[in-house]
Design an enzyme around this catalytic site. Structure first.
Site, mmCIF file in Angstrom:
data_model
loop_
_atom_site.group_PDB
_atom_site.id
_atom_site.type_symbol
_atom_site.label_atom_id
_atom_site.label_comp_id
_atom_site.label_asym_id
_atom_site.label_seq_id
_atom_site.Cartn_x
_atom_site.Cartn_y
_atom_site.Cartn_z
ATOM 1 N NE ARG A 38 -14.249 -3.342 12.807
ATOM 2 C CZ ARG A 38 -13.846 -2.099 12.492
ATOM 3 N NH1 ARG A 38 -14.542 -1.380 11.631
ATOM 4 N NH2 ARG A 38 -12.768 -1.587 13.046
ATOM 5 C CG HIS A 75 -11.524 -0.429 18.155
ATOM 6 N ND1 HIS A 75 -11.009 -1.530 17.509
ATOM 7 C CD2 HIS A 75 -11.561 0.564 17.205
ATOM 8 C CE1 HIS A 75 -10.756 -1.223 16.246
ATOM 9 N NE2 HIS A 75 -11.079 0.050 16.044
ATOM 10 C CD GLN A 95 -7.982 3.126 16.563
ATOM 11 O OE1 GLN A 95 -8.577 2.639 15.615
ATOM 12 N NE2 GLN A 95 -7.068 4.067 16.415
ATOM 13 C CG ASP A 104 -15.201 7.203 17.861
ATOM 14 O OD1 ASP A 104 -15.128 7.226 16.623
ATOM 15 O OD2 ASP A 104 -15.722 6.246 18.492
ATOM 16 C CB CYS A 122 -10.303 5.564 16.270
ATOM 17 S SG CYS A 122 -12.050 6.008 16.357
ATOM 18 N NE ARG A 164 -6.136 0.091 14.544
ATOM 19 C CZ ARG A 164 -7.354 -0.252 14.098
ATOM 20 N NH1 ARG A 164 -8.104 0.612 13.479
ATOM 21 N NH2 ARG A 164 -7.842 -1.456 14.321
HETATM 22 N N1 NVA Z 1 -17.090 4.181 17.765
HETATM 23 C C1 NVA Z 1 -16.823 3.895 16.372
HETATM 24 C C2 NVA Z 1 -15.410 3.474 16.189
HETATM 25 C C3 NVA Z 1 -15.010 3.241 14.736
HETATM 26 C C4 NVA Z 1 -13.588 2.812 14.588
HETATM 27 C C5 NVA Z 1 -17.783 2.824 15.905
HETATM 28 O O1 NVA Z 1 -17.980 1.833 16.625
HETATM 29 O O2 NVA Z 1 -18.356 2.969 14.813
HETATM 30 N N1 CP Z 2 -10.381 2.972 13.335
HETATM 31 C C1 CP Z 2 -10.946 1.921 12.720
HETATM 32 O O1 CP Z 2 -11.192 0.886 13.320
HETATM 33 O O2 CP Z 2 -11.201 2.121 11.409
HETATM 34 P P1 CP Z 2 -12.019 1.125 10.462
HETATM 35 O O3 CP Z 2 -13.460 1.164 10.906
HETATM 36 O O4 CP Z 2 -11.832 1.704 9.076
HETATM 37 O O5 CP Z 2 -11.457 -0.247 10.589
#
Ligand code: NVA
Ligand code: CP
Length: 336
Positions: free
Chosen positions: A109, A136, A139, A232, A277, A322
């Site tokens: 990540r 992602h 997800q 989101d 998400c 998830r």
């Molecule tokens: N768009 C958000 C998704 C988090 C799961 C981010 O990248 O922070």
């Molecule tokens: N939705 C999601 O990816 O959550 P986290 O950032 O908590 O992993």
């Protein structure tokens, strides 16, 4: 379906997978979920080990990988944003070769998609994308499983995404919907429409799979007929705090609230759910939410607390999924 074998494949974006392969992983996740609920052991990957690299924070993705790996019988090593040499003292390609010599799979990540692509290129074991700026994909499997559980089908539904549609979530939902025959609408200010090249590619997939892609600034048009209203955060991890002001200005009209849920619900005969998400800014229960409130006076951002807590909201079912879907990704790519 019976011929599908994903052993050894990387999982970087759903662009790389056929509709049949995506459905195969969703079905596998549903079976693994049923086994877990029934208390049936499924630790078929005993003796294997995976490493989780997180250059950004996480609750759901990290916990899902950890619990899923343990349920499958595997050992897990977690590397936090400061806990390894990656990026600062060791290049991505060197890291890939070191980790691949010790582990059976690598989760990443972080920031640019090119980083997870480089990891995959130099790693002889599967690499899984746990979120990048652009995509992602884990997800998506959870979201599609959740939709299937609620509607019994995927094809023929309409999903409307409200908010920043040019980042990881908007991009990924547009890809997933176009591959699985779900109508996709990005309902937002045009500054936040997904990029034209990706839209063109997704329109081709949508056509092949019997669905459509709509980009609209009109909330009435966007929400009409929507079975899923999705949003989101307006500012994603890694973005500078200065962008809040413009996001609030341009995206406030696209907040998911009772008005837009009512447009959807009244046109689907009550057949609409709300998805996110997570994490979400729907009240003042977060540090960021409180700071935004102090500066801009808004106590709810991308979704109102009323919608978040409503009976249409399936966000916690989605979060649980998830884990089951990430388990399927690891099982499919490590075991076949
Ligand atoms: N768009 C958000 C998704 C988090 C799961 C981010 O990248 O922070
Ligand atoms: N939705 C999601 O990816 O959550 P986290 O950032 O908590 O992993």
């Amino acid at each position: 379906m019976a011929d599908i074998n994903l052993k050894g494949r990387d999982f970087l974006t759903l662009k790389d997978f056929s509709p049949e392969e995506i459905l195969y992983m969703i079905d596998m996740a549903a079976k693994l979920k049923a086994q877990k609920k029934a208390g049936i052991a499924h630790d078929t990957l005993r003796g294997k080990n995976v490493v989780l690299i997180f250059e950004k924070t996480s609750t759901r993705t990290r916990c899902s990988f950890e619990v899923a790996a343990r349920d499958l019988g595997m050992g897990v090593t977690y590397l936090d944003p400061a806990g390894s040499q990656i990026g600062t003292k060791e290049s991505t390609k060197d890291t890939a070769r070191v980790l691949a010599s010790m582990f059976d799979g690598i989760e990443y990540r972080g920031f640019e998609q090119s980083i997870v692509e480089t990891l995959a290129e130099y790693s002889k074991v599967p690499v899984w994308n746990g979120l990048t700026n652009e995509y992602h994909p884990t997800q998506m499997l959870a979201d599609m499983l959740t939709i299937k559980e609620n509607f019994g089908t995927l094809k023929g539904l309409k999903l409307t995404y409200m908010g920043d549609a040019r980042y990881n979530m908007g991009n990924s939902l547009m890809i997933a919907c176009s591959k699985l025959g779900i109508d996709f609408a990005a309902c937002t200010n045009k500054a936040y429409f997904p990029n034209a090249e990706l839209v063109a590619q997704c329109r081709k997939w949508a056509e092949e799979n019997g669905s459509e892609i709509l980009l609209t600034e009109d909330v009435e048009e966007g929400c009409r007929g929507a079975n899923i209203i999705y949003t989101d955060v307006w500012v994603s991890m890694g973005e500078p705090t200065e962008v809040w002001e413009e996001r609030i200005k341009l995206l406030s009209p696209y907040q998911v609230n009772k008005k837009c849920m009512d447009i959807a619900l009244s046109s689907t005969g009550g057949n609409t759910v709300f998805m996110h998400c997570l994490p979400a800014y729907h009240d003042l229960g977060t540090g960021v939410g409180r700071r935004v409130y102090e500066k801009f006076g808004l106590s709810e951002l991308e979704v109102t607390d009323e919608v978040f807590e409503s009976k249409e909201s399936v966000v916690f079912q989605e979060a649980e999924n998830r884990m089951h879907t990430i388990k399927a990704v690891m099982k499919a790519t490590l075991e076949g």
